[in-house]
Design a protein around this motif. Sequence first.
Motif, PDB file in Angstrom:
ATOM      1  N   UNK A  37       0.759  -1.139   0.010  1.00 32.38           N
ATOM      2  CA  UNK A  37       0.128  -0.120   0.063  1.00 32.38           C
ATOM      3  C   UNK A  37       1.033   1.291   0.104  1.00 32.38           C
ATOM      4  N   UNK A  38       0.237   2.392  -0.162  1.00 31.19           N
ATOM      5  CA  UNK A  38       1.220   3.695  -0.398  1.00 31.19           C
ATOM      6  C   UNK A  38       1.875   3.975   0.932  1.00 31.19           C
ATOM      7  N   UNK A  39       1.103   3.817   2.037  1.00 35.77           N
ATOM      8  CA  UNK A  39       1.800   3.973   3.384  1.00 35.77           C
ATOM      9  C   UNK A  39       3.128   3.397   3.565  1.00 35.77           C
ATOM     10  N   UNK A  40       2.862   2.154   3.824  1.00 36.78           N
ATOM     11  CA  UNK A  40       3.888   1.218   3.898  1.00 36.78           C
ATOM     12  C   UNK A  40       5.206   1.563   3.232  1.00 36.78           C
ATOM     13  N   UNK A  41       4.788   1.787   1.858  1.00 36.28           N
ATOM     14  CA  UNK A  41       5.651   1.547   0.624  1.00 36.28           C
ATOM     15  C   UNK A  41       6.572   2.715   0.716  1.00 36.28           C
ATOM     16  N   UNK A  42       5.820   4.155   0.952  1.00 33.20           N
ATOM     17  CA  UNK A  42       6.556   5.272   0.800  1.00 33.20           C
ATOM     18  C   UNK A  42       6.847   6.207   1.741  1.00 33.20           C
ATOM     19  N   UNK A  43       6.487   5.743   3.139  1.00 32.95           N
ATOM     20  CA  UNK A  43       6.491   6.558   4.295  1.00 32.95           C
ATOM     21  C   UNK A  43       7.856   7.309   4.597  1.00 32.95           C
ATOM     22  N   UNK A  44       8.854   6.554   4.373  1.00 28.61           N
ATOM     23  CA  UNK A  44      10.497   7.057   4.686  1.00 28.61           C
ATOM     24  C   UNK A  44      10.584   7.923   3.528  1.00 28.61           C
ATOM     25  N   UNK A  45      10.393   7.554   2.193  1.00 26.12           N
ATOM     26  CA  UNK A  45      10.630   8.487   1.103  1.00 26.12           C
ATOM     27  C   UNK A  45       9.917   9.859   1.179  1.00 26.12           C
ATOM     28  N   UNK A  46       8.607   9.587   1.544  1.00 25.24           N
ATOM     29  CA  UNK A  46       7.527  10.768   1.454  1.00 25.24           C
ATOM     30  C   UNK A  46       8.304  11.902   2.731  1.00 25.24           C
ATOM     31  N   UNK A  47       8.545  11.281   3.806  1.00 21.93           N
ATOM     32  CA  UNK A  47       9.002  12.148   4.936  1.00 21.93           C
ATOM     33  C   UNK A  47      10.292  12.949   4.486  1.00 21.93           C
ATOM     34  N   UNK A  48      11.329  12.195   3.806  1.00 21.71           N
ATOM     35  CA  UNK A  48      12.471  12.807   3.430  1.00 21.71           C
ATOM     36  C   UNK A  48      12.488  13.707   2.388  1.00 21.71           C
ATOM     37  N   UNK A  49      11.465  13.639   1.449  1.00 19.68           N
ATOM     38  CA  UNK A  49      11.165  14.499   0.423  1.00 19.68           C
ATOM     39  C   UNK A  49      10.577  15.894   0.957  1.00 19.68           C
ATOM     40  N   UNK A  50       9.444  15.560   1.821  1.00 20.69           N
ATOM     41  CA  UNK A  50       8.791  16.857   2.517  1.00 20.69           C
ATOM     42  C   UNK A  50       9.894  17.709   3.228  1.00 20.69           C
ATOM     43  N   UNK A  51      10.843  16.962   4.134  1.00 16.94           N
ATOM     44  CA  UNK A  51      11.761  17.672   4.671  1.00 16.94           C
ATOM     45  C   UNK A  51      12.625  18.399   3.913  1.00 16.94           C
ATOM     46  N   UNK A  55       6.480  18.893  -2.367  1.00 14.96           N
ATOM     47  CA  UNK A  55       5.015  18.391  -2.427  1.00 14.96           C
ATOM     48  C   UNK A  55       5.158  16.966  -2.830  1.00 14.96           C
ATOM     49  N   UNK A  56       4.289  16.158  -2.079  1.00 12.67           N
ATOM     50  CA  UNK A  56       4.179  14.721  -2.328  1.00 12.67           C
ATOM     51  C   UNK A  56       2.806  14.308  -2.278  1.00 12.67           C
ATOM     52  N   UNK A  57       2.631  13.384  -3.305  1.00 14.63           N
ATOM     53  CA  UNK A  57       1.191  12.803  -3.476  1.00 14.63           C
ATOM     54  C   UNK A  57       1.511  11.093  -3.612  1.00 14.63           C
ATOM     55  N   UNK A  58       1.050  10.405  -2.703  1.00 19.99           N
ATOM     56  CA  UNK A  58       1.326   8.934  -2.774  1.00 19.99           C
ATOM     57  C   UNK A  58      -0.263   8.417  -3.023  1.00 19.99           C
ATOM     58  N   UNK A  59      -0.182   7.866  -4.431  1.00 19.40           N
ATOM     59  CA  UNK A  59      -1.255   7.187  -4.992  1.00 19.40           C
ATOM     60  C   UNK A  59      -1.646   5.808  -4.253  1.00 19.40           C
ATOM     61  N   UNK A  60      -2.731   5.630  -3.968  1.00 20.35           N
ATOM     62  CA  UNK A  60      -3.245   4.534  -3.247  1.00 20.35           C
ATOM     63  C   UNK A  60      -3.939   3.667  -4.311  1.00 20.35           C
ATOM     64  N   UNK A  61      -3.106   2.724  -4.988  1.00 22.45           N
ATOM     65  CA  UNK A  61      -3.698   1.785  -6.109  1.00 22.45           C
ATOM     66  C   UNK A  61      -4.835   0.902  -5.549  1.00 22.45           C
ATOM     67  N   UNK A  62      -5.865   0.777  -6.125  1.00 19.63           N
ATOM     68  CA  UNK A  62      -6.800  -0.299  -5.738  1.00 19.63           C
ATOM     69  C   UNK A  62      -6.482  -1.759  -6.100  1.00 19.63           C
ATOM     70  N   UNK A  63      -5.325  -1.912  -7.067  1.00 24.21           N
ATOM     71  CA  UNK A  63      -4.880  -3.096  -7.356  1.00 24.21           C
ATOM     72  C   UNK A  63      -5.936  -4.331  -7.992  1.00 24.21           C
ATOM     73  N   UNK A  64      -6.982  -3.679  -8.357  1.00 23.76           N
ATOM     74  CA  UNK A  64      -8.159  -4.412  -8.961  1.00 23.76           C
ATOM     75  C   UNK A  64      -7.880  -4.780 -10.877  1.00 23.76           C
ATOM     76  N   UNK A  65      -6.991  -3.918 -11.272  1.00 25.05           N
ATOM     77  CA  UNK A  65      -7.053  -4.094 -12.489  1.00 25.05           C
ATOM     78  C   UNK A  65      -5.995  -3.085 -13.058  1.00 25.05           C
TER      79      UNK A  65
END
Length: 251
Positions: A37-51, A55-65
């Motif tokens: 998911x977006x949170x587990x995948x990108x939390x550390x990268x997101x924080x470092x970029x925001x610092x 501006x950061x947007x982490x997309x939450x893929x539905x993974x349905x198709x």
Amino acid sequence: MRNILSIFILSFLLVPWAQALVPTDHTIVLVHGAFADATASWSRVTTMLQERGFKVVAVQNPLTSFADDVAATERALANVKGPVVLVGHSWGGFVITQAGSKPNVHALVYVAAFAPSEGQSVLDLTKDYPASPGFGQLVIDSFGYGTLTEMGMKKYFAQDLPRKTTSLMFATQIPTAATSFAEKATIASWKTKPSWYVVAETDHMIQPALQKAMASKIGATTTAYPGSHVIMQSQPLRVVNAILAAAGVDK
């Protein structure tokens, strides 16, 4: 003299922080892969970029198709003002290859990710390489959705993360439609957008040799490090540095 010295010391202390926090005009859009998911995948990268002022947007893929995941990324891109660096991990690379043709996308960053040509699926990309051991731990349910076993998550997906972290990742993984891996890309945005690629050299999900071949095919600026499939979690600075380069910012 004392006042001059005080100003010099204050300037020395403040300038590095000021540079780190100056906002850039790029927004970083992060797209996660399968069984994640977006949170587990990108939390550390997101924080470092925001610092660093991004501006950061982490997309939450539905993974349905494939189409649903591309649509989620395209919605995120449509809501961003200004230039975008579009980043994809694993299956997310497949998604950004399709969605990255949007005019506000200025650069692509692939992180241990699939980079298809038009008419290729994940199955097409992997067919000439040995089967990765992690996919031997994939369980498909009666609805056609796949998840990794606990051993698959801990031993093959994220072997360089703490057990506490991989236990959480196992519990919160998003089931992924198995049919997605047979769907074919119709756009190869790396043909028109500059690309960067971070190779995970001890990846047990996507063969490192395949990663290097895809990076070469797309003409990406490539770096390679020993790391698991989720190198953006275990070595986030490696990935952040590639994103900074794609955004044209000094490290």
